[in-house]
Design an enzyme around this catalytic site. Structure first.
Site, PDB file in Angstrom:
ATOM      1  N   ARG A  70      -3.430 -17.678  -3.293  1.00  0.00           N
ATOM      2  CA  ARG A  70      -3.455 -18.677  -4.357  1.00  0.00           C
ATOM      3  C   ARG A  70      -2.033 -18.892  -4.882  1.00  0.00           C
ATOM      4  NH1 ARG A  70      -5.082 -16.731  -8.502  1.00  0.00           N
ATOM      5  NH2 ARG A  70      -5.718 -14.651  -7.845  1.00  0.00           N
ATOM      6  N   TYR A 199      -5.448 -22.669   2.606  1.00  0.00           N
ATOM      7  CA  TYR A 199      -5.837 -21.287   2.381  1.00  0.00           C
ATOM      8  C   TYR A 199      -6.916 -21.100   1.301  1.00  0.00           C
ATOM      9  CZ  TYR A 199      -6.106 -16.463   1.360  1.00  0.00           C
ATOM     10  OH  TYR A 199      -6.630 -15.214   1.177  1.00  0.00           O
ATOM     11  N   GLY A 201      -8.726 -19.698  -1.693  1.00  0.00           N
ATOM     12  CA  GLY A 201      -8.956 -20.138  -3.072  1.00  0.00           C
ATOM     13  C   GLY A 201      -8.292 -21.465  -3.411  1.00  0.00           C
ATOM     14  N   LYS A 208     -12.929 -20.766  -6.895  1.00  0.00           N
ATOM     15  CA  LYS A 208     -12.208 -20.598  -8.151  1.00  0.00           C
ATOM     16  C   LYS A 208     -12.071 -21.925  -8.902  1.00  0.00           C
ATOM     17  CE  LYS A 208     -11.965 -16.259  -8.019  1.00  0.00           C
ATOM     18  NZ  LYS A 208     -11.418 -15.427  -7.045  1.00  0.00           N
ATOM     19  N   HIS A 228     -15.225 -14.235 -13.969  1.00  0.00           N
ATOM     20  CA  HIS A 228     -14.718 -13.640 -12.719  1.00  0.00           C
ATOM     21  C   HIS A 228     -15.340 -12.242 -12.584  1.00  0.00           C
ATOM     22  CE1 HIS A 228     -10.847 -12.680 -10.181  1.00  0.00           C
ATOM     23  NE2 HIS A 228     -11.882 -12.967  -9.410  1.00  0.00           N
ATOM     24  N   SER A 250      -8.067 -10.113  -9.452  1.00  0.00           N
ATOM     25  CA  SER A 250      -8.103 -10.256  -8.001  1.00  0.00           C
ATOM     26  C   SER A 250      -7.570  -9.002  -7.312  1.00  0.00           C
ATOM     27  CB  SER A 250      -7.259 -11.463  -7.591  1.00  0.00           C
ATOM     28  OG  SER A 250      -7.751 -12.609  -8.243  1.00  0.00           O
ATOM     29  N   ALA A 251      -8.273  -8.596  -6.264  1.00  0.00           N
ATOM     30  CA  ALA A 251      -7.905  -7.420  -5.463  1.00  0.00           C
ATOM     31  C   ALA A 251      -7.840  -6.139  -6.301  1.00  0.00           C
ATOM     32  CB  ALA A 251      -6.595  -7.657  -4.711  1.00  0.00           C
ATOM     33  N   CYS A 252      -8.735  -6.023  -7.275  1.00  0.00           N
ATOM     34  CA  CYS A 252      -8.822  -4.807  -8.095  1.00  0.00           C
ATOM     35  C   CYS A 252     -10.179  -4.131  -7.997  1.00  0.00           C
ATOM     36  CB  CYS A 252      -8.493  -5.115  -9.547  1.00  0.00           C
ATOM     37  SG  CYS A 252      -6.745  -5.498  -9.794  1.00  0.00           S
ATOM     38  N   LYS A 254     -13.669  -5.581  -7.177  1.00  0.00           N
ATOM     39  CA  LYS A 254     -15.005  -6.122  -7.439  1.00  0.00           C
ATOM     40  C   LYS A 254     -15.924  -5.998  -6.230  1.00  0.00           C
ATOM     41  CE  LYS A 254     -13.480 -10.105  -8.784  1.00  0.00           C
ATOM     42  NZ  LYS A 254     -12.072  -9.696  -8.665  1.00  0.00           N
ATOM     43  N   ASP A 279     -17.893 -11.681  -6.969  1.00  0.00           N
ATOM     44  CA  ASP A 279     -16.675 -12.319  -7.480  1.00  0.00           C
ATOM     45  C   ASP A 279     -16.898 -13.183  -8.723  1.00  0.00           C
ATOM     46  OD1 ASP A 279     -13.805 -12.629  -6.982  1.00  0.00           O
ATOM     47  OD2 ASP A 279     -14.237 -14.727  -6.561  1.00  0.00           O
ATOM     48  N   ASN A 372      -3.261  -9.916   1.996  1.00  0.00           N
ATOM     49  CA  ASN A 372      -4.330 -10.734   1.405  1.00  0.00           C
ATOM     50  C   ASN A 372      -5.191 -11.378   2.504  1.00  0.00           C
ATOM     51  OD1 ASN A 372      -5.750 -11.887  -0.831  1.00  0.00           O
ATOM     52  ND2 ASN A 372      -4.638 -13.816  -0.569  1.00  0.00           N
ATOM     53  N   SER A 373      -5.240 -10.749   3.684  1.00  0.00           N
ATOM     54  CA  SER A 373      -6.133 -11.275   4.720  1.00  0.00           C
ATOM     55  C   SER A 373      -7.577 -11.076   4.266  1.00  0.00           C
ATOM     56  CB  SER A 373      -5.882 -10.582   6.053  1.00  0.00           C
ATOM     57  OG  SER A 373      -5.994  -9.183   5.922  1.00  0.00           O
ATOM     58  N   ARG A 374      -8.466 -11.943   4.744  1.00  0.00           N
ATOM     59  CA  ARG A 374      -9.821 -11.991   4.175  1.00  0.00           C
ATOM     60  C   ARG A 374     -10.882 -12.176   5.242  1.00  0.00           C
ATOM     61  NH1 ARG A 374     -10.315 -12.057  -1.821  1.00  0.00           N
ATOM     62  NH2 ARG A 374      -8.155 -11.883  -2.474  1.00  0.00           N
ATOM     63  N   ARG A 405      -5.928  -2.477 -12.837  1.00  0.00           N
ATOM     64  CA  ARG A 405      -5.075  -1.433 -12.263  1.00  0.00           C
ATOM     65  C   ARG A 405      -4.074  -1.003 -13.302  1.00  0.00           C
ATOM     66  NH1 ARG A 405      -4.570  -1.251  -6.431  1.00  0.00           N
ATOM     67  NH2 ARG A 405      -6.100  -2.730  -5.631  1.00  0.00           N
ATOM     68  N   GLY A 500     -17.392   4.721  -3.865  1.00  0.00           N
ATOM     69  CA  GLY A 500     -18.770   5.123  -4.175  1.00  0.00           C
ATOM     70  C   GLY A 500     -18.857   6.033  -5.392  1.00  0.00           C
TER      71      GLY A 500
HETATM   72  P1  GTP Z   1     -10.769 -10.475  -5.017  1.00  0.00           P
HETATM   73  O1  GTP Z   1     -11.610 -10.853  -3.871  1.00  0.00           O
HETATM   74  O2  GTP Z   1      -9.330 -10.847  -4.837  1.00  0.00           O
HETATM   75  O3  GTP Z   1     -11.281 -10.996  -6.321  1.00  0.00           O
HETATM   76  O4  GTP Z   1     -10.696  -8.843  -5.058  1.00  0.00           O
HETATM   77  P2  GTP Z   1     -11.755  -7.748  -5.524  1.00  0.00           P
HETATM   78  O5  GTP Z   1     -11.656  -7.554  -6.994  1.00  0.00           O
HETATM   79  O6  GTP Z   1     -13.093  -8.032  -4.973  1.00  0.00           O
HETATM   80  O7  GTP Z   1     -11.132  -6.414  -4.869  1.00  0.00           O
HETATM   81  P3  GTP Z   1     -11.659  -5.548  -3.614  1.00  0.00           P
HETATM   82  O8  GTP Z   1     -12.968  -4.876  -3.894  1.00  0.00           O
HETATM   83  O9  GTP Z   1     -11.583  -6.384  -2.404  1.00  0.00           O
HETATM   84  O10 GTP Z   1     -10.531  -4.423  -3.555  1.00  0.00           O
HETATM   85  C1  GTP Z   1      -9.173  -4.724  -3.405  1.00  0.00           C
HETATM   86  C2  GTP Z   1      -8.391  -3.512  -2.991  1.00  0.00           C
HETATM   87  O11 GTP Z   1      -8.587  -2.440  -3.924  1.00  0.00           O
HETATM   88  C3  GTP Z   1      -8.813  -2.970  -1.629  1.00  0.00           C
HETATM   89  O12 GTP Z   1      -7.667  -2.629  -0.907  1.00  0.00           O
HETATM   90  C4  GTP Z   1      -9.629  -1.749  -1.962  1.00  0.00           C
HETATM   91  O13 GTP Z   1      -9.558  -0.784  -0.948  1.00  0.00           O
HETATM   92  C5  GTP Z   1      -9.004  -1.259  -3.275  1.00  0.00           C
HETATM   93  N1  GTP Z   1     -10.012  -0.572  -4.121  1.00  0.00           N
HETATM   94  C6  GTP Z   1     -11.236  -1.045  -4.454  1.00  0.00           C
HETATM   95  N2  GTP Z   1     -11.923  -0.168  -5.212  1.00  0.00           N
HETATM   96  C7  GTP Z   1     -11.111   0.906  -5.371  1.00  0.00           C
HETATM   97  C8  GTP Z   1     -11.249   2.152  -6.056  1.00  0.00           C
HETATM   98  O14 GTP Z   1     -12.266   2.459  -6.684  1.00  0.00           O
HETATM   99  N3  GTP Z   1     -10.181   3.010  -6.011  1.00  0.00           N
HETATM  100  C9  GTP Z   1      -9.036   2.685  -5.335  1.00  0.00           C
HETATM  101  N4  GTP Z   1      -8.047   3.568  -5.340  1.00  0.00           N
HETATM  102  N5  GTP Z   1      -8.872   1.518  -4.653  1.00  0.00           N
HETATM  103  C10 GTP Z   1      -9.899   0.636  -4.678  1.00  0.00           C
HETATM  104  C1  SPV Z   2      -9.173 -14.030  -5.922  1.00  0.00           C
HETATM  105  O1  SPV Z   2      -7.955 -14.167  -5.751  1.00  0.00           O
HETATM  106  O2  SPV Z   2      -9.655 -13.628  -7.009  1.00  0.00           O
HETATM  107  C2  SPV Z   2     -10.110 -14.289  -4.811  1.00  0.00           C
HETATM  108  C3  SPV Z   2      -9.569 -14.914  -3.607  1.00  0.00           C
HETATM  109  O3  SPV Z   2     -11.288 -14.026  -4.928  1.00  0.00           O
HETATM  110  S1  SPV Z   2      -9.382 -16.635  -3.758  1.00  0.00           S
HETATM  111  O4  SPV Z   2     -10.613 -17.258  -3.362  1.00  0.00           O
HETATM  112  O5  SPV Z   2      -8.279 -17.003  -2.867  1.00  0.00           O
HETATM  113  O6  SPV Z   2      -9.092 -16.970  -5.136  1.00  0.00           O
HETATM  114 MN    MN Z   3     -11.761 -12.942  -6.963  1.00  0.00          MN
END
Ligand code: GTP
Ligand code: SPV
Ligand code: MN
Length: 591
Positions: A70, A199, A201, A208, A228, A250-252, A254, A279, A372-374, A405, A500
């Site tokens: 994004r 790409y 989002g 989004k 979100h 994002s990427a934290c 979910k 998401d 950020n590969s998906r 984070r 888990g």
């Molecule tokens: P978006 O799709 O961008 O919204 O991301 P998301 O919030 O769904 O994040 P996702 O579950 O894909 O996790 C993103 C990254 O965080 C990955 O590399 C995971 O391995 C890492 N991750 C997820 N949960 C945990 C956790 O509980 N502990 C740690 N250390 N890393 C985690």
């Molecule tokens: C995010 O960035 O929170 C995503 C990926 O879920 S995207 O659809 O590119 O926004």
């Molecule tokens: Mn997201």
């Protein structure tokens, strides 16, 4: 043509006149049509078919290396008044923006096909569902939208012949020119214009752009919320399911939390976890006064790196068929895919995500997959998809969880004192940035409710809307919590095992919702008694857990100072209640 709705037909006609495609194809969502489009995309090299035995129906796609995430700096909220976009969004006068973009769309689809994609966000027929139409010149977008939303004629049946309540999305790849890339929202016109990107989002406009930016604005006006948030259900051995929604940036985490596998200590008792969404959540009070949530999406657009049989087996299984992989490494030995963290066995004969030859065993300083590969995978593939996934009424939410984070400061878990304090907690969230958006990674920034890049209006008004929803829900409002899986030790390693094992924290949250667990009052909120987090089967002792729960008063005083600075941005629009909450926090911390 799949509809008689004049509003749709007139708008499509207008956009065709502007973009001047060679032909217009209406997407009915049929298998034959999608197969023909896939064949076409494969023949042009836009997509590659993967191993039919190991990954049936799966495709690989590479985006331009300048177009992998994004682009927040080029994302705009063009409300008529600048004040309505607020200090956290880029704004431009809608007239000016239309004037700037119209020439860019003029004739942009000459020599190309325009696809008309009708789609529903939310189960067809749900009172919470909404209709969108996306026009695009990208087959990649068509195939992704078909997975991520409910595509085809049925979406138009929801709209009927006269309604004008649909979101108009116009997308063109144009030249994938980063200098002229724009992701623009006109909330008052129900309109999204996206150009020069191919790409995720930026171009899957149901996600989004509609389901958060436009929908958050609609929700404020119509008395509901677009967040979100993942949605999951925890089923107890007696069959009772408690639903939790959680907002992390994002990427934290979910997708990972939404699909978690219960640790042995709970699995053996018969606990199960069900995924409703990973998401986005649309939430609205139901007839019984509780808050109900649907997942408006129909698939998962998940982060590939780090996904493996240990961290998230459910996600991995979800991607085993009919999935599109974007910007991962291509294993040429068996025509499958690979990414960092999939296993310890990178392919020797491969292409890295940009399409260059790559030997993962020797070129160890080159990444095979973009961070950020998906994967784009149908929700129906998920082994733990909730039986309520398609329930048009949604599921009742007992707890809402915020998190991000934070290497320090935020403890493993705490509960807000009440809804208003919970809104304060959400509004002051901060998290380290990730590769999901372009720009620096690992910088702490405030990201209220994980909505900083996704709120379609003034965030001060957004906080006020949250406070109003709490008034409306009264004692039926979900309890609000905050979690942090990412505290690190002095060497920078994560202390909490996460994944888990996060269920151990969720179980305390569930117990709090049911009035079955005690808590300790701290200056920032209620915390569990350390012995109330089940550590059976874990390598973590009680002292480590106490450290994870520690509230460092000095760090929190710094935090409060940072909140003052952040809140100052919102001027008069910051609700008085949040100022009181900040003062009360400072009071509790001791000046
Ligand atoms: P978006 O799709 O961008 O919204 O991301 P998301 O919030 O769904 O994040 P996702 O579950 O894909 O996790 C993103 C990254 O965080 C990955 O590399 C995971 O391995 C890492 N991750 C997820 N949960 C945990 C956790 O509980 N502990 C740690 N250390 N890393 C985690
Ligand atoms: C995010 O960035 O929170 C995503 C990926 O879920 S995207 O659809 O590119 O926004
Ligand atoms: Mn997201």
């Amino acid at each position: 043509m799949l509809t008689n709705n004049k509003n749709v037909l007139n708008w499509v006609e207008e956009m065709v006149a502007l973009c001047k495609p060679d032909q217009v194809v209406w997407i009915d969502g049929s298998e034959e049509q999608l197969k023909a489009l896939t064949d076409e995309a494969v023949s042009t090299g836009e997509m590659e078919r993967l191993n039919e035995e190991k990954l049936p129906g799966c495709l690989l796609h590479r985006t331009n290396p300048n177009d992998v995430a994004r682009v927040e700096a080029r994302t705009f909220i063009c409300s008529r008044k600048e004040e309505d976009a607020g200090p956290t969004n880029n704004w431009c006068d809608p007239k000016e923006m239309y004037a700037k973009l119209t020439p860019m769309y003029d004739g942009v689809m000459k020599g190309r096909t325009m696809y008309v994609i009708p789609y529903s966000m939310g189960p067809i027929g749900s009172p919470l569902a909404k209709v969108g139409v996306e026009l695009t010149d990208s087959i990649y977008v068509v195939l992704n939208m078909d997975i991520m939303t409910r595509v085809g004629k049925a979406a138009f049946e929801n709209l009927g012949d006269v309604s004008n309540d649909f979101v108009r999305g116009l997308h063109s790849k144009a030249d994938i020119d980063p200098e002229n890339r724009y992701i623009v929202h006109f909330p008052e016109d129900n309109t999204i214009w996206s150009i020069n990107s191919g790409y995720g989002g930026n171009v899957l406009l149901g996600k989004k752009c509609f389901a958060l930016r436009i929908a958050s604005y609609q929700g404020k006006n119509e008395g509901w919320m677009a967040e979100h948030m993942l949605i999951l259900g925890i089923e107890a051995p007696n069959g009772e399911t408690t639903y939790i929604s959680a907002a992390f940036p994002s990427a934290c985490g979910k997708t990972n939390l939404a699909m978690l596998i219960p640790p042995e200590v709970y699995a053996k008792q018969g606990y199960k976890v069900w995924t409703v969404g990973d998401d986005i959540a649309w939430l609205k009070p139901g007839a019984d006064g509780r808050l109900y949530a649907i997942n408006p999406e129909n698939g998962f657009f998940g982060v590939a790196p780090g996904t493996n049989m240990k961290s998230n087996p459910n996600a991995l299984k979800t991607t085993m068929k009919n999935t599109i992989f974007t910007n991962v490494a291509h294993n040429l030995d068996d025509n499958t895919v690979w990414w960092e963290g999939l296993d310890k066995n990178p392919p020797e004969h491969a292409m890295e995500w940009t399409g260059k030859p790559w030997n993962g065993k020797t070129d160890t300083d080159v990444k095979g997959a973009h961070p950020n590969s998906r994967f784009t995978a149908p929700a129906r593939n998920c082994p733990c998809i909730s039986p309520e996934f398609d329930n048009p009424q949604g599921v009742p939410i007992s707890a809402m969880v915020f998190g991000g984070r934070r290497a320090k400061t935020a403890p493993l878990v705490y509960q807000s004192f009440d809804w208003k304090h919970g809104v304060f907690v959400g509004s002051t969230m901060a998290s380290e940035t990730t590769a999901a958006a372009t720009g620096a990674v690992g910088v702490v920034r405030r990201d209220p409710m994980a909505m900083l890049p996704f709120c379609g209006y003034h965030m001060g008004d957004y906080f006020a809307h949250w406070l109003e929803m709490g008034e409306k829900l009264g004692d039926k409002a979900p309890k609000i919590f905050n979690v942090n899986w990412f505290r690190t030790d002095d060497e920078g390693h994560f202390i909490w095992p996460g994944f888990g094992d996060n269920m151990r924290v969720l179980m305390w949250i569930v117990a709090r919702c049911k009035g079955e667990a005690d808590a300790v009052e701290t200056p920032i909120g209620y915390e569990p008694k350390p012995e109330d987090i089940n550590l059976e089967g874990l390598d973590i002792d009680l002292d480590t857990l106490k450290g994870l729960l520690n509230v460092d008063i000095d760090l929190w005083k710094e935090e409060a100072a940072g909140i003052h600075e952040f809140y100052a941005k919102f001027g008069d629009k910051l609700p008085e209640e949040l100022k009181h909450q900040l003062a009360a926090l400072e009071e509790r911390l001791g000046k």
